[in-house]
Design a protein around this motif. Structure first.
Motif, PDB file in Angstrom:
ATOM      1  N   UNK A  81       7.810 -14.054 -12.586  1.00  0.00           N
ATOM      2  CA  UNK A  81       8.462 -13.181 -11.612  1.00  0.00           C
ATOM      3  C   UNK A  81       7.828 -13.210 -10.303  1.00  0.00           C
ATOM      4  N   UNK A  82       8.380 -13.301  -9.086  1.00  0.00           N
ATOM      5  CA  UNK A  82       7.870 -13.494  -7.739  1.00  0.00           C
ATOM      6  C   UNK A  82       8.141 -11.961  -7.303  1.00  0.00           C
ATOM      7  N   UNK A  83       6.928 -11.341  -6.745  1.00  0.00           N
ATOM      8  CA  UNK A  83       6.826 -10.078  -5.774  1.00  0.00           C
ATOM      9  C   UNK A  83       6.522 -10.595  -4.340  1.00  0.00           C
ATOM     10  N   UNK A  84       7.314 -10.511  -3.370  1.00  0.00           N
ATOM     11  CA  UNK A  84       7.072 -10.801  -1.990  1.00  0.00           C
ATOM     12  C   UNK A  84       6.656  -9.566  -1.083  1.00  0.00           C
ATOM     13  N   UNK A  85       6.010 -10.073  -0.205  1.00  0.00           N
ATOM     14  CA  UNK A  85       5.456  -9.130   0.973  1.00  0.00           C
ATOM     15  C   UNK A  85       6.554  -8.242   1.618  1.00  0.00           C
ATOM     16  N   UNK A  86       7.744  -8.757   1.787  1.00  0.00           N
ATOM     17  CA  UNK A  86       8.645  -7.999   2.442  1.00  0.00           C
ATOM     18  C   UNK A  86       9.745  -7.473   1.349  1.00  0.00           C
ATOM     19  N   UNK A 151       8.241  -1.415  -2.589  1.00  0.00           N
ATOM     20  CA  UNK A 151       7.533  -2.478  -3.312  1.00  0.00           C
ATOM     21  C   UNK A 151       7.352  -2.231  -4.811  1.00  0.00           C
ATOM     22  N   UNK A 152       7.128  -0.807  -5.233  1.00  0.00           N
ATOM     23  CA  UNK A 152       7.282  -0.463  -6.592  1.00  0.00           C
ATOM     24  C   UNK A 152       8.713  -0.493  -7.360  1.00  0.00           C
ATOM     25  N   UNK A 153       9.532  -0.575  -6.382  1.00  0.00           N
ATOM     26  CA  UNK A 153      11.012  -1.134  -6.806  1.00  0.00           C
ATOM     27  C   UNK A 153      10.971  -2.543  -7.114  1.00  0.00           C
ATOM     28  N   UNK A 154      10.537  -3.274  -6.251  1.00  0.00           N
ATOM     29  CA  UNK A 154      10.516  -4.784  -6.564  1.00  0.00           C
ATOM     30  C   UNK A 154       9.565  -5.056  -7.675  1.00  0.00           C
ATOM     31  N   UNK A 155       8.403  -4.227  -7.738  1.00  0.00           N
ATOM     32  CA  UNK A 155       7.607  -4.692  -9.066  1.00  0.00           C
ATOM     33  C   UNK A 155       8.608  -4.217 -10.492  1.00  0.00           C
ATOM     34  N   UNK A 156       9.336  -3.080 -10.319  1.00  0.00           N
ATOM     35  CA  UNK A 156      10.074  -2.810 -11.470  1.00  0.00           C
ATOM     36  C   UNK A 156      11.019  -3.902 -11.803  1.00  0.00           C
ATOM     37  N   UNK A 157      11.739  -4.313 -10.734  1.00  0.00           N
ATOM     38  CA  UNK A 157      12.478  -5.392 -10.818  1.00  0.00           C
ATOM     39  C   UNK A 157      11.886  -6.792 -11.517  1.00  0.00           C
ATOM     40  N   UNK A 170       0.881 -11.691  -1.324  1.00  0.00           N
ATOM     41  CA  UNK A 170       0.534 -10.638  -0.424  1.00  0.00           C
ATOM     42  C   UNK A 170       1.481  -9.292  -0.426  1.00  0.00           C
ATOM     43  N   UNK A 171       1.439  -8.631  -1.505  1.00  0.00           N
ATOM     44  CA  UNK A 171       2.410  -7.755  -1.860  1.00  0.00           C
ATOM     45  C   UNK A 171       2.100  -6.341  -1.292  1.00  0.00           C
ATOM     46  N   UNK A 196       0.604  -8.808 -19.073  1.00  0.00           N
ATOM     47  CA  UNK A 196       1.325  -9.813 -18.483  1.00  0.00           C
ATOM     48  C   UNK A 196       0.181 -10.414 -17.322  1.00  0.00           C
ATOM     49  N   UNK A 197       0.184 -11.553 -17.275  1.00  0.00           N
ATOM     50  CA  UNK A 197      -0.921 -12.284 -16.582  1.00  0.00           C
ATOM     51  C   UNK A 197      -0.235 -12.024 -15.073  1.00  0.00           C
ATOM     52  N   UNK A 198      -1.155 -11.768 -14.072  1.00  0.00           N
ATOM     53  CA  UNK A 198      -0.849 -11.615 -12.764  1.00  0.00           C
ATOM     54  C   UNK A 198      -1.779 -12.509 -11.962  1.00  0.00           C
ATOM     55  N   UNK A 199      -0.979 -13.245 -10.934  1.00  0.00           N
ATOM     56  CA  UNK A 199      -1.729 -14.285  -9.861  1.00  0.00           C
ATOM     57  C   UNK A 199      -1.248 -13.439  -8.655  1.00  0.00           C
ATOM     58  N   UNK A 200      -2.250 -13.208  -8.057  1.00  0.00           N
ATOM     59  CA  UNK A 200      -1.780 -12.437  -6.530  1.00  0.00           C
ATOM     60  C   UNK A 200      -2.667 -12.672  -5.237  1.00  0.00           C
ATOM     61  N   UNK A 201      -1.902 -12.927  -4.484  1.00  0.00           N
ATOM     62  CA  UNK A 201      -2.582 -13.405  -2.931  1.00  0.00           C
ATOM     63  C   UNK A 201      -2.991 -11.986  -2.439  1.00  0.00           C
ATOM     64  N   UNK A 202      -4.252 -12.211  -2.022  1.00  0.00           N
ATOM     65  CA  UNK A 202      -4.868 -11.082  -1.148  1.00  0.00           C
ATOM     66  C   UNK A 202      -5.561 -11.159  -0.047  1.00  0.00           C
TER      67      UNK A 202
END
Length: 270
Positions: A81-86, A151-157, A170-171, A196-202
């Protein structure tokens, strides 16, 4: 486990990612750091197959992701699952419907086209929103929410996709400090509560050191650092970021405060 072998991506003559090799264990919380243009976003997009690799291989739990096509590829994009900046929400639709869109890959095409959500899907979506204290906002239009709420809605999705891997690009880049903490705590809660494994750009090194159990530093498309947060000294950070180091080494709250609060939230959720 996610295994990346010799992953390379070229845009014309430009080498965006060069021969990246990584093993990411199940349940890890890995931060990918580096200056703008280092190849971080391209790397995550290749893992999700939104960007095709020029060379190399991606393997998840023994399955060659780079060979997937058609429905198998669509299912992989749900699993990673992808979570985007926008945020990528549909502003005119309500919050619940935006979360339910994470279930589209599990539905027959006729149901997906008509958005005939099942009672089980709705219950799952409401449960995901409740994880982040957002269930009461389910009927509201998505574009009426603050950036942190969106962004929390996007994470729930992403969560209702029932993924094995979350790729967050870059969430928090467009969020203020308070919402940054809320979103990072939400990602940490998913990681610790669901495994769940998380790979995040920061961009912020302070946040990366606080939340991640491993950091991968990229420069000019290559991995130049891979280790525990405490191994990333200020000297290494200056080598990695150059003149940008002062901008990304913010003074924030202490790591124990952020992490303990997120883990407390996970304990309550359990």
């Amino acid at each position: 486990m996610l295994v990346i072998e010799g992953l390379t991506c070229k845009f014309g003559d430009k080498l965006a990612v060069c021969d990246v090799n990584l093993d990411v264990g199940q349940g890890s919380f890995v931060g990918v750091i580096g200056r703008s243009g280092a190849g971080k976003s391209t790397l995550l997009r290749m893992v999700n197959r939104l960007q095709e690799p020029t060379a190399g291989r991606i393997v998840f739990d023994g399955r060659d992701v780079t060979a997937l096509q058609g429905r198998a590829l669509r299912l992989w994009r749900a699993q990673a699952a992808m979570i985007f900046q926008q945020f990528n929400l549909v502003g005119r639709l309500d919050v619940l419907t935006n979360v339910l869109m994470g279930r589209l890959s599990t539905m027959p095409s006729w149901r997906a086209m008509t958005k005939a959500w099942s009672a089980e899907d709705k219950a799952l979506a409401l449960s995901a929103l409740d994880q982040f204290d957002m269930a009461q906002l389910a009927p509201q239009r998505a574009d009426s929410l603050s950036g942190g709420q969106q962004q929390r809605v996007a994470i729930a999705r992403a969560l209702v996709q029932e993924p094995g891997l979350i790729l967050a690009d870059e969430p928090i880049a467009s969020l203020d400090p308070r919402n940054t903490k809320v979103v990072m705590d939400a990602l940490l809660r998913i990681n610790k509560h669901f495994g769940i494994t998380v790979l995040v750009n920061l961009h912020s090194l302070d946040l990366a050191r606080s939340y991640c159990d491993r950091l991968v530093g990229m420069a000019s498309g290559r991995v130049v650092f891979d280790g525990a947060p405490e191994a990333l000294t200020d000297a290494v950070a200056h080598d990695l970021y150059g003149l940008e180091a002062g901008e990304v080494m913010d003074v924030g709250q202490s790591a124990p405060d952020r992490t303990s609060e997120a883990l407390a939230g996970a304990a309550v959720a359990m």
